[in-house]
Design a protein around this motif. Structure first.
Motif, mmCIF file in Angstrom:
data_model
loop_
_atom_site.group_PDB
_atom_site.id
_atom_site.type_symbol
_atom_site.label_atom_id
_atom_site.label_comp_id
_atom_site.label_asym_id
_atom_site.label_seq_id
_atom_site.Cartn_x
_atom_site.Cartn_y
_atom_site.Cartn_z
ATOM 1 N N GLY A 40 10.971 29.851 67.980
ATOM 2 C CA GLY A 40 9.755 29.865 68.780
ATOM 3 C C GLY A 40 10.099 29.807 70.248
ATOM 4 O O GLY A 40 11.274 29.800 70.632
ATOM 5 N N PRO A 41 9.080 29.752 71.105
ATOM 6 C CA PRO A 41 9.332 29.701 72.548
ATOM 7 C C PRO A 41 10.040 28.408 72.931
ATOM 8 O O PRO A 41 9.890 27.384 72.268
ATOM 9 N N HIS A 44 11.353 35.394 71.773
ATOM 10 C CA HIS A 44 10.309 34.439 72.170
ATOM 11 C C HIS A 44 10.314 34.244 73.686
ATOM 12 O O HIS A 44 11.315 34.487 74.345
ATOM 13 N N ASP A 45 9.214 33.763 74.218
ATOM 14 C CA ASP A 45 9.165 33.410 75.635
ATOM 15 C C ASP A 45 10.153 32.280 75.903
ATOM 16 O O ASP A 45 10.278 31.344 75.099
ATOM 17 N N HIS A 97 9.830 36.971 79.407
ATOM 18 C CA HIS A 97 8.634 37.309 78.623
ATOM 19 C C HIS A 97 8.618 38.818 78.404
ATOM 20 O O HIS A 97 8.693 39.592 79.355
#
Length: 186
Positions: free
Chosen positions: A138-139, A2-3, A178
């Motif tokens: 998640g990010p 994830h970012d 990223h």
């Protein structure tokens, strides 16, 4: 992966003095508070919808998180896996007393001292970093410390743990990860 945005806490009084902090705390200096505010300004320009916010539970990271994320995060979770390396009996002592005779000094001092520091050791920090990232769903924006930041970035970028000391350091920085790439934001 994830970012991720990975932030290192701002300068503390012990950073300025060259002391090993480990799990001990020293307050942010005026510069450290300004660095945290600058991190907040960087993040305010980013779209962070859907991001979770995490901080080390150590006071210098929590203080930085409050200053940097106060305008963008509604909830900041603390996670003990984001603490700095435990350097055992070296905590609170001056870093230069452990440096090698011909040590190469970077923005975070002589990093080679961590290879021989008492406490958990580099392998322990690397394992904590991987475990934390494995649990992310998640990010995320992460506020932490110099050594754990490097191991988080190694793991997230698919680098070997041995690359930890080749990554950039410093205080008050924001690294954006990223699609397998890292960029330092200013």
């Amino acid at each position: 992966m994830h970012d991720l945005y990975i932030l290192r806490h701002g300068e503390t009084t012990w950073n300025r003095e060259g002391r090993m902090q480990g799990h001990l705390n020293a307050p942010l200096t005026d510069l450290g508070q300004a660095q945290a505010a600058a991190q907040g300004a960087v993040l305010a320009q980013r779209d962070l919808r859907g991001f979770a916010f995490y901080s080390s539970p150590l006071a210098r990271a929590v203080q930085t998180a409050g200053l940097a994320l106060g305008g963008v995060a509604t909830e900041i979770h603390t996670d003990a896996r984001l603490r700095e390396i435990d350097v055992g009996a070296w905590q609170g002592k001056l870093r230069h007393s452990f440096a090698a005779p011909n040590a190469v000094e970077g923005p975070d001092g002589d990093l080679s001292v961590y290879a021989s520091a008492p406490g958990e050791g580099l392998a322990g920090v690397a394992a904590r970093a991987r475990a934390f990232l494995a649990d992310l769903d998640g990010p995320a924006v992460i506020v932490c410390h110099g050594i754990i930041s490097r191991f988080l970035r190694c793991a997230a970028l698919g680098l070997d743990d041995a690359a930890w000391d080749t990554l950039p350091g410093g205080q008050g920085n924001v690294f954006y990860l990223h699609k397998g790439r890292a960029e330092e934001l200013h």
